[in-house]
Motif scaffolding. Structure first.
Motif, PDB file in Angstrom:
ATOM      1  N   SER A  59     -39.399 -26.566  14.764  1.00 20.90           N
ATOM      2  CA  SER A  59     -41.096 -26.714  15.274  1.00 20.90           C
ATOM      3  C   SER A  59     -41.241 -25.849  16.245  1.00 20.90           C
ATOM      4  CB  SER A  59     -41.108 -27.983  15.484  1.00 20.90           C
ATOM      5  OG  SER A  59     -41.048 -29.064  14.851  1.00 20.90           O
ATOM      6  N   VAL A  60     -40.405 -25.971  17.596  1.00 19.44           N
ATOM      7  CA  VAL A  60     -40.587 -24.789  18.712  1.00 19.44           C
ATOM      8  C   VAL A  60     -41.130 -22.949  18.279  1.00 19.44           C
ATOM      9  CG1 VAL A  60     -40.052 -23.971  20.611  1.00 19.44           C
ATOM     10  CG2 VAL A  60     -39.390 -26.229  20.348  1.00 19.44           C
ATOM     11  N   HIS A  61     -39.506 -23.226  17.709  1.00 21.37           N
ATOM     12  CA  HIS A  61     -40.253 -21.642  16.836  1.00 21.37           C
ATOM     13  C   HIS A  61     -41.092 -21.824  15.879  1.00 21.37           C
ATOM     14  CE1 HIS A  61     -38.765 -18.322  13.406  1.00 21.37           C
ATOM     15  NE2 HIS A  61     -38.587 -17.781  14.677  1.00 21.37           N
ATOM     16  N   ALA A  62     -41.930 -22.428  14.857  1.00 24.68           N
ATOM     17  CA  ALA A  62     -42.801 -22.200  14.461  1.00 24.68           C
ATOM     18  C   ALA A  62     -43.778 -22.481  15.130  1.00 24.68           C
ATOM     19  CB  ALA A  62     -43.191 -22.853  13.305  1.00 24.68           C
ATOM     20  N   GLY A  63     -43.775 -22.821  16.978  1.00 23.44           N
ATOM     21  CA  GLY A  63     -45.718 -22.595  17.758  1.00 23.44           C
ATOM     22  C   GLY A  63     -44.487 -21.676  17.733  1.00 23.44           C
ATOM     23  N   ALA A  80     -57.282 -34.595   8.823  1.00 21.98           N
ATOM     24  CA  ALA A  80     -57.107 -33.239   9.599  1.00 21.98           C
ATOM     25  C   ALA A  80     -56.001 -32.538   9.010  1.00 21.98           C
ATOM     26  CB  ALA A  80     -57.374 -33.439  10.972  1.00 21.98           C
ATOM     27  N   TRP A  81     -54.896 -32.973   8.432  1.00 21.73           N
ATOM     28  CA  TRP A  81     -53.355 -32.273   8.186  1.00 21.73           C
ATOM     29  C   TRP A  81     -53.819 -31.464   6.767  1.00 21.73           C
ATOM     30  CZ3 TRP A  81     -49.472 -30.162   9.572  1.00 21.73           C
ATOM     31  CH2 TRP A  81     -47.869 -30.352   8.507  1.00 21.73           C
ATOM     32  N   ALA A  82     -54.512 -32.178   6.103  1.00 23.34           N
ATOM     33  CA  ALA A  82     -54.664 -32.272   5.225  1.00 23.34           C
ATOM     34  C   ALA A  82     -55.777 -30.838   4.673  1.00 23.34           C
ATOM     35  CB  ALA A  82     -55.026 -33.115   3.828  1.00 23.34           C
ATOM     36  N   SER A  83     -56.565 -30.893   5.255  1.00 21.14           N
ATOM     37  CA  SER A  83     -57.334 -29.309   6.059  1.00 21.14           C
ATOM     38  C   SER A  83     -56.545 -28.012   6.146  1.00 21.14           C
ATOM     39  CB  SER A  83     -58.995 -29.654   6.816  1.00 21.14           C
ATOM     40  OG  SER A  83     -58.532 -30.212   8.282  1.00 21.14           O
ATOM     41  N   TRP A  84     -55.607 -27.979   7.448  1.00 21.22           N
ATOM     42  CA  TRP A  84     -54.952 -27.109   7.735  1.00 21.22           C
ATOM     43  C   TRP A  84     -54.069 -26.473   6.455  1.00 21.22           C
ATOM     44  CZ3 TRP A  84     -54.508 -31.340  12.563  1.00 21.22           C
ATOM     45  CH2 TRP A  84     -55.572 -30.898  13.081  1.00 21.22           C
ATOM     46  N   CYS A  85     -53.337 -27.481   6.034  1.00 21.76           N
ATOM     47  CA  CYS A  85     -52.276 -27.230   5.131  1.00 21.76           C
ATOM     48  C   CYS A  85     -52.920 -26.490   4.121  1.00 21.76           C
ATOM     49  CB  CYS A  85     -51.665 -29.130   4.171  1.00 21.76           C
ATOM     50  SG  CYS A  85     -51.448 -29.376   5.309  1.00 21.76           S
ATOM     51  N   VAL A 117     -50.964 -24.604   2.279  1.00 24.93           N
ATOM     52  CA  VAL A 117     -49.530 -24.911   1.785  1.00 24.93           C
ATOM     53  C   VAL A 117     -49.778 -26.629   1.245  1.00 24.93           C
ATOM     54  CG1 VAL A 117     -47.043 -25.866   3.684  1.00 24.93           C
ATOM     55  CG2 VAL A 117     -48.566 -23.508   3.895  1.00 24.93           C
ATOM     56  N   SER A 118     -48.434 -26.670   0.553  1.00 22.67           N
ATOM     57  CA  SER A 118     -48.780 -28.006  -0.063  1.00 22.67           C
ATOM     58  C   SER A 118     -47.423 -28.981   1.203  1.00 22.67           C
ATOM     59  CB  SER A 118     -47.458 -28.241  -0.890  1.00 22.67           C
ATOM     60  OG  SER A 118     -48.093 -27.120  -2.538  1.00 22.67           O
ATOM     61  N   SER A 119     -47.660 -30.441   1.346  1.00 20.19           N
ATOM     62  CA  SER A 119     -47.585 -31.080   2.520  1.00 20.19           C
ATOM     63  C   SER A 119     -47.001 -32.419   1.133  1.00 20.19           C
ATOM     64  CB  SER A 119     -49.004 -31.467   2.971  1.00 20.19           C
ATOM     65  OG  SER A 119     -48.516 -32.828   3.716  1.00 20.19           O
ATOM     66  N   GLN A 120     -46.242 -33.005   1.836  1.00 16.86           N
ATOM     67  CA  GLN A 120     -45.303 -34.103   1.781  1.00 16.86           C
ATOM     68  C   GLN A 120     -45.635 -35.324   2.796  1.00 16.86           C
ATOM     69  OE1 GLN A 120     -41.852 -33.817  -0.637  1.00 16.86           O
ATOM     70  NE2 GLN A 120     -41.439 -31.932   1.541  1.00 16.86           N
ATOM     71  N   GLU A 121     -45.279 -36.838   2.715  1.00 16.95           N
ATOM     72  CA  GLU A 121     -45.715 -37.678   3.183  1.00 16.95           C
ATOM     73  C   GLU A 121     -44.300 -38.522   2.903  1.00 16.95           C
ATOM     74  OE1 GLU A 121     -47.990 -39.818   0.906  1.00 16.95           O
ATOM     75  OE2 GLU A 121     -50.193 -39.425   2.267  1.00 16.95           O
ATOM     76  N   TYR A 124     -40.943 -21.894   6.515  1.00 17.15           N
ATOM     77  CA  TYR A 124     -41.819 -21.162   6.666  1.00 17.15           C
ATOM     78  C   TYR A 124     -43.242 -21.739   6.902  1.00 17.15           C
ATOM     79  CZ  TYR A 124     -44.419 -16.570   4.996  1.00 17.15           C
ATOM     80  OH  TYR A 124     -45.147 -15.701   5.190  1.00 17.15           O
ATOM     81  N   ASP A 125     -43.531 -22.526   6.394  1.00 11.60           N
ATOM     82  CA  ASP A 125     -44.917 -23.136   5.403  1.00 11.60           C
ATOM     83  C   ASP A 125     -45.282 -23.878   7.025  1.00 11.60           C
ATOM     84  OD1 ASP A 125     -44.976 -21.708   3.258  1.00 11.60           O
ATOM     85  OD2 ASP A 125     -44.189 -23.825   2.394  1.00 11.60           O
TER      86      ASP A 125
END
Length: 428
Positions: A235-239, A354-359, A364-368, A416-417
């Protein structure tokens, strides 16, 4: 089949990032180094900060790093979008008298840090890394190459080992690092030599053990990435990757910020942890440089978001019963939205939307993710940040296997996503 080269390139860069970050102190400095190379200015907390409109900045406090880019059109009430993550990982830390041994073996006296999978540290080459406080007032970073190993007892000497191995946290976790007598050798000399300083000048140290192996892509279609410290350097790297891109935008509706905290694995209660004042200190100074008063600051907070990014559990094919029977995130199927009825995660309905809108914006597809009721989940910096600042917070991450192992397993495409969604989040 989609082109995977950007994802593989991202994984290779993550491997470089992890290799450069064997301790939280190294991780914070690597964040700063990369951002400074991208045009960010490093600020001293003890110095005066400049007016920040149009600027890019980073600070390092111990093992934490916070970085941000202020749009040229920012005002005293421009919202902030904070991606929160952490730099520390479960493992082992050197004790105050770190050199020990028995029967001609030199060993390192270590204390368990956080909640590691102890058995995963057996029979692998390990390195030592951290910071040294010297007599002249300097603080230097130090990291050895492969130096230590926790050798497992042979099956011939423990015939029941395959029925269940339980390591004693004191007697079973002291790694070997050489041959000799502890009275005449000092493991701190190895650490000092790696930093080019004299061990006699060391007045204090914070040093941890880290896996020495480099992260690697493998599996059918290069689907998997294995590495130490994916929790939470992924996560740090992605940021970092996303913030560098966001900083290139001349105008933005938000102030993008990366907050990489230390000590999450211990509960975040430190001056550089999420429960401490570091993020609040930085935000108050950023908004003060924009001319914000107390009301302006609260207005900005009310429109702001924190994306708390940390790893979560992928469904395990050999232990499916440990997961929720319906919600079962899978490696390679996208980042995860983390949900918990007891607020172990900060996600609510508005955060999910909000998360759905950013994805969606990132393509990008998202999971719960939700826990099995009989297997309670851990927590993150999300609820802590939401409680301290009142900023709306969403808990997200990537699914992995072998969480808290010395070497964890992620999906190349998920890594990457996550960075792609972080870019959309920083774009506002």
């Amino acid at each position: 089949m989609p082109d995977t080269s950007p994802a593989l390139s991202h994984a290779s860069d993550l491997a470089d990032f992890v290799a450069a970050s064997p301790s939280s102190y190294h991780a914070a400095e690597e964040v700063a180094r990369r951002l400074e190379s991208a045009g960010f200015t490093r600020l001293d907390e003890a110095g005066a900060w400049p007016a920040q409109t149009g600027g890019r900045y980073v600070i390092v406090r111990d093992g934490a790093a916070i970085a941000w880019a202020v749009p040229s059109d920012a005002t005293a009430t421009t919202p902030v979008h904070v991606l929160g993550a952490h730099t520390d990982s479960p493992g082992f830390k050197l004790k105050p008298k770190p050199t020990t041994g028995a029967k001609g073996w030199l060993q390192a006296a270590v204390e368990v840090y956080g909640g590691p999978l102890l058995n995963s540290w057996l029979d692998r080459e390990l390195r030592l890394a951290g910071r040294l406080a010297l007599a002249d007032g300097r603080v230097v970073l130090a990291a050895t190459g492969p130096l230590l190993r926790l050798p497992q007892l042979a099956i011939h000497l423990d015939r029941g080992v395959n029925d269940g191995l339980a390591l004693d946290k004191q007697t079973g976790t002291q790694p070997v690092w050489g041959l000799g007598e502890p009275e005449s050798e000092d493991i701190l000399a190895e650490l000092a030599a790696s930093a080019g300083v004299d061990a006699a000048e060391i007045r204090g140290f914070d040093a941890v053990v880290a896996d020495a192996a480099r992260g690697a892509v493998f599996g059918k279609d290069d689907a998997f990435f294995a590495s130490g410290r994916l929790d939470d350097l992924a996560s740090v790297h992605a940021g970092v990757v996303a913030l560098i891109e966001a900083a290139g935008q001349t105008n933005s509706a938000v102030i993008p910020m990366l907050a990489a905290f230390d000590h999450e694995e211990l509960g975040s209660e430190s001056r550089s942890g999420a429960a401490g004042p570091i993020l609040e200190d930085v935000l108050e100074r950023v908004y003060a440089s924009l001319g914000a008063g107390a009301e302006d600051l609260r207005r900005a907070y009310a429109a702001s978001w924190c994306l708390s990014s940390d790893v979560g559990h992928s469904v395990h094919p050999n232990f499916q019963q440990r997961h929720d029977p319906v919600v079962q995130p899978m490696l390679g199927s996208g980042p995860i939205l983390k949900i918990n009825a007891n607020q172990r995660y900060a996600t609510d309905a508005l955060g999910a939307a909000a998360w759905a809108s950013w994805c969606e914006s990132a393509g990008v597809s998202s999971q719960e993710f939700v826990s099995n009721n009989a297997v309670p989940c851990g927590s993150t910096i999300g609820p802590i940040t939401a409680t301290r600042l009142g900023i709306r917070t969403v808990d997200v991450g990537i699914p992995i296997l072998s969480m808290h192992s010395a070497r964890e397993l992620a999906g190349v495409s998920d890594l990457y996503d996550l960075s792609r969604v972080a870019r959309a989040f920083f774009a506002g």
